[in-house]
Design an enzyme around this catalytic site. Structure first.
Site, PDB file in Angstrom:
ATOM      1  N   GLU A   1      -5.426  -5.158  10.587  1.00  0.00           N
ATOM      2  CA  GLU A   1      -4.412  -4.134  10.789  1.00  0.00           C
ATOM      3  C   GLU A   1      -4.665  -3.390  12.103  1.00  0.00           C
ATOM      4  O   GLU A   1      -5.468  -2.442  12.135  1.00  0.00           O
ATOM      5  CB  GLU A   1      -4.459  -3.126   9.640  1.00  0.00           C
ATOM      6  CG  GLU A   1      -4.141  -3.716   8.293  1.00  0.00           C
ATOM      7  CD  GLU A   1      -3.508  -2.687   7.372  1.00  0.00           C
ATOM      8  OE1 GLU A   1      -2.438  -2.974   6.856  1.00  0.00           O
ATOM      9  OE2 GLU A   1      -4.082  -1.600   7.211  1.00  0.00           O
TER      10      GLU A   1
ATOM     11  N   ASN B   1       0.879  -1.182   0.000  1.00  0.00           N
ATOM     12  CA  ASN B   1       0.000   0.000   0.000  1.00  0.00           C
ATOM     13  C   ASN B   1       0.907   1.220   0.000  1.00  0.00           C
ATOM     14  O   ASN B   1       1.511   1.538   1.022  1.00  0.00           O
ATOM     15  CB  ASN B   1      -0.884  -0.022   1.260  1.00  0.00           C
ATOM     16  CG  ASN B   1      -1.661   1.280   1.425  1.00  0.00           C
ATOM     17  OD1 ASN B   1      -1.848   2.035   0.462  1.00  0.00           O
ATOM     18  ND2 ASN B   1      -2.119   1.549   2.642  1.00  0.00           N
ATOM     19  N   TRP B   2       0.988   1.881  -1.156  1.00  0.00           N
ATOM     20  CA  TRP B   2       1.923   3.005  -1.288  1.00  0.00           C
ATOM     21  C   TRP B   2       1.415   4.290  -0.644  1.00  0.00           C
ATOM     22  O   TRP B   2       2.125   5.274  -0.586  1.00  0.00           O
ATOM     23  CB  TRP B   2       2.223   3.255  -2.758  1.00  0.00           C
ATOM     24  CG  TRP B   2       3.208   2.296  -3.347  1.00  0.00           C
ATOM     25  CD1 TRP B   2       3.922   1.325  -2.689  1.00  0.00           C
ATOM     26  CD2 TRP B   2       3.616   2.234  -4.719  1.00  0.00           C
ATOM     27  NE1 TRP B   2       4.743   0.673  -3.568  1.00  0.00           N
ATOM     28  CE2 TRP B   2       4.579   1.205  -4.824  1.00  0.00           C
ATOM     29  CE3 TRP B   2       3.261   2.947  -5.868  1.00  0.00           C
ATOM     30  CZ2 TRP B   2       5.179   0.871  -6.037  1.00  0.00           C
ATOM     31  CZ3 TRP B   2       3.865   2.619  -7.081  1.00  0.00           C
ATOM     32  CH2 TRP B   2       4.807   1.593  -7.151  1.00  0.00           C
ATOM     33  N   LYS B   3       0.161   4.297  -0.235  1.00  0.00           N
ATOM     34  CA  LYS B   3      -0.436   5.526   0.330  1.00  0.00           C
ATOM     35  C   LYS B   3      -0.174   6.692  -0.635  1.00  0.00           C
ATOM     36  O   LYS B   3      -0.216   6.495  -1.841  1.00  0.00           O
ATOM     37  CB  LYS B   3       0.117   5.792   1.725  1.00  0.00           C
ATOM     38  CG  LYS B   3       0.087   4.551   2.608  1.00  0.00           C
ATOM     39  CD  LYS B   3       0.330   4.840   4.052  1.00  0.00           C
ATOM     40  CE  LYS B   3       0.489   3.528   4.797  1.00  0.00           C
ATOM     41  NZ  LYS B   3       0.200   3.608   6.203  1.00  0.00           N
TER      42      LYS B   3
ATOM     43  N   GLU C   1      -6.769   4.622   7.829  1.00  0.00           N
ATOM     44  CA  GLU C   1      -6.554   6.046   7.527  1.00  0.00           C
ATOM     45  C   GLU C   1      -7.776   6.645   6.819  1.00  0.00           C
ATOM     46  O   GLU C   1      -8.096   7.814   7.002  1.00  0.00           O
ATOM     47  CB  GLU C   1      -5.275   6.209   6.685  1.00  0.00           C
ATOM     48  CG  GLU C   1      -4.034   5.929   7.522  1.00  0.00           C
ATOM     49  CD  GLU C   1      -2.819   5.440   6.752  1.00  0.00           C
ATOM     50  OE1 GLU C   1      -2.794   5.541   5.515  1.00  0.00           O
ATOM     51  OE2 GLU C   1      -1.886   4.930   7.408  1.00  0.00           O
TER      52      GLU C   1
ATOM     53  N   SER D   1       3.458  -2.420  10.194  1.00  0.00           N
ATOM     54  CA  SER D   1       4.923  -2.446  10.316  1.00  0.00           C
ATOM     55  C   SER D   1       5.535  -3.795   9.939  1.00  0.00           C
ATOM     56  O   SER D   1       6.492  -4.254  10.559  1.00  0.00           O
ATOM     57  CB  SER D   1       5.345  -2.017  11.730  1.00  0.00           C
ATOM     58  OG  SER D   1       4.909  -0.699  11.984  1.00  0.00           O
TER      59      SER D   1
ATOM     60  N   HIS E   1      -9.470   1.111   4.890  1.00  0.00           N
ATOM     61  CA  HIS E   1      -8.184   1.285   5.579  1.00  0.00           C
ATOM     62  C   HIS E   1      -8.395   2.237   6.756  1.00  0.00           C
ATOM     63  O   HIS E   1      -9.184   3.174   6.669  1.00  0.00           O
ATOM     64  CB  HIS E   1      -7.142   1.844   4.604  1.00  0.00           C
ATOM     65  CG  HIS E   1      -5.745   1.802   5.160  1.00  0.00           C
ATOM     66  ND1 HIS E   1      -5.301   2.711   6.085  1.00  0.00           N
ATOM     67  CD2 HIS E   1      -4.722   0.940   4.941  1.00  0.00           C
ATOM     68  CE1 HIS E   1      -4.047   2.409   6.401  1.00  0.00           C
ATOM     69  NE2 HIS E   1      -3.670   1.343   5.727  1.00  0.00           N
TER      70      HIS E   1
ATOM     71  N   GLY F   1       2.748  -1.188   4.162  1.00  0.00           N
ATOM     72  CA  GLY F   1       2.924   0.212   3.763  1.00  0.00           C
ATOM     73  C   GLY F   1       4.387   0.516   3.495  1.00  0.00           C
ATOM     74  O   GLY F   1       4.913   0.242   2.414  1.00  0.00           O
ATOM     75  N   GLY F   2       5.066   1.032   4.502  1.00  0.00           N
ATOM     76  CA  GLY F   2       6.443   1.533   4.356  1.00  0.00           C
ATOM     77  C   GLY F   2       7.389   0.597   3.624  1.00  0.00           C
ATOM     78  O   GLY F   2       8.122   1.023   2.720  1.00  0.00           O
TER      79      GLY F   2
ATOM     80  N   GLY G   1       2.489   2.022  10.537  1.00  0.00           N
ATOM     81  CA  GLY G   1       3.447   3.114  10.338  1.00  0.00           C
ATOM     82  C   GLY G   1       4.166   3.526  11.608  1.00  0.00           C
ATOM     83  O   GLY G   1       4.796   4.584  11.655  1.00  0.00           O
TER      84      GLY G   1
HETATM   85  C1  PEP Z   1      -0.650   0.012   5.784  1.00  0.00           C
HETATM   86  O1  PEP Z   1      -0.485   1.015   5.135  1.00  0.00           O
HETATM   87  O2  PEP Z   1      -1.684  -0.641   5.641  1.00  0.00           O
HETATM   88  C2  PEP Z   1       0.393  -0.407   6.717  1.00  0.00           C
HETATM   89  C3  PEP Z   1       0.227  -1.523   7.390  1.00  0.00           C
HETATM   90  O3  PEP Z   1       1.492   0.415   6.830  1.00  0.00           O
HETATM   91  P1  PEP Z   1       2.925   0.026   7.491  1.00  0.00           P
HETATM   92  O4  PEP Z   1       3.333  -1.283   6.900  1.00  0.00           O
HETATM   93  O5  PEP Z   1       3.826   1.146   7.099  1.00  0.00           O
HETATM   94  O6  PEP Z   1       2.698  -0.071   8.964  1.00  0.00           O
END
Ligand code: PEP
Length: 251
Positions: free
Chosen positions: A167, A9-11, A97, A213, A95, A234-235, A173
């Site tokens: 999640e 997930n590049w956000k 966010e 994470s 999500h 994500g990251g 993040g």
């Molecule tokens: C996400 O964006 O769904 C996520 C889990 O981010 P990260 O891996 O950066 O915690």
């Protein structure tokens, strides 16, 4: 046997040229789709270009959100028809966010999940608790409620095709990962809820990702757990090298 699914997930990161370069770099190195599903969920702006760049690769492209309506006066929104028309396969729905900053509710998540299926998109439906909810001992009831709402009105066959992403909000993040045991326990609760709502068979087919994470150093332990069938990342999905390491762990 459930096929693993790793989704990035590049956000709201990357420029168009960075996105294109990433997909060109990883396309030839993505594991065969018969072994696992590999997905990049990119900003909407890049989706048409990335679908073309990934055309001859098992890499699939997903959106990060969508509106539930087919079309209409919804300035700034993107519809499931528009996504399906350009060859997008997956869409992240609900999500945390989106729930936190863009007022997505269990109700709108449910509408979007139905809309995704109507137009041939595979939803990746996110659920998860806040830190306060976990500390109060309410993790199980929170995710069970989110799951029941999100799936309301779907057939067992549809549930078998979708992807649920557990999640925990406090792990997204933040660098704090749930322990593999804790993540597995909650994914097991989700599977149990689906068995109650549908059947053991549907629950057995359903793929559940963990997200929060995830990185190359912890993915193997997470994927080794009974109820964890993949990861939403994500990251660590932003760099081609680490994304490929994640895929390797799932393969
Ligand atoms: C996400 O964006 O769904 C996520 C889990 O981010 P990260 O891996 O950066 O915690």
């Amino acid at each position: 046997m459930r096929k693993p699914i790793i989704a990035g997930n590049w956000k709201m990161y990357k420029t168009a040229s960075e996105a294109k370069q990433f997909v060109e770099q990883v396309s030839g190195l993505v594991p065969d789709a018969s072994k696992m599903d590999s997905v990049i969920c990119a900003p909407s702006l890049f989706l048409p270009q990335l679908v073309v760049s990934a055309e001859n690769s098992p890499l699939r492209i997903g959106a990060q959100t969508m509106h539930e309506a087919v079309e209409g006066a919804f300035t700034g929104e993107i519809s499931p028809v528009q996504l399906a028309d350009i060859g997008v396969d997956y869409v992240i729905i609900g999500h945390s966010e989106r729930r936190q900053y863009f007022n997505e509710t269990d109700d709108s998540v449910n509408k979007k999940v139905h809309a995704a299926f109507e137009h041939g998109l595979t939803p990746i439906v996110c659920v998860g608790e806040t830190l306060a909810q976990r500390q109060d001992g309410n993790t199980g009831s929170v995710v069970e409620k989110q799951v029941a709402h999100a799936l309301n009105g779907l057939s067992g066959q549809q549930v078998e095709k979708l992807v649920l992403a557990y999640e925990p909000i406090w792990a997204i993040g933040t660098g704090k990962t749930a322990t593999a045991e804790d993540a597995n326990e909650v994914c097991g609760i989700i599977r149990g809820k689906v068995a109650d709502l549908y059947s053991e068979q549907t629950a057995d087919q359903l793929r559940i990702q963990y997200g929060g994470s995830v990185k190359p150093s912890n993915i193997e332990e997470l994927l080794g757990m009974q109820h964890i069938d993949g990861a939403l990342v994500g990251g660590a999905s932003l760099e081609a090298e680490s994304f490929l390491q994640l895929l390797e762990a799932g393969n």
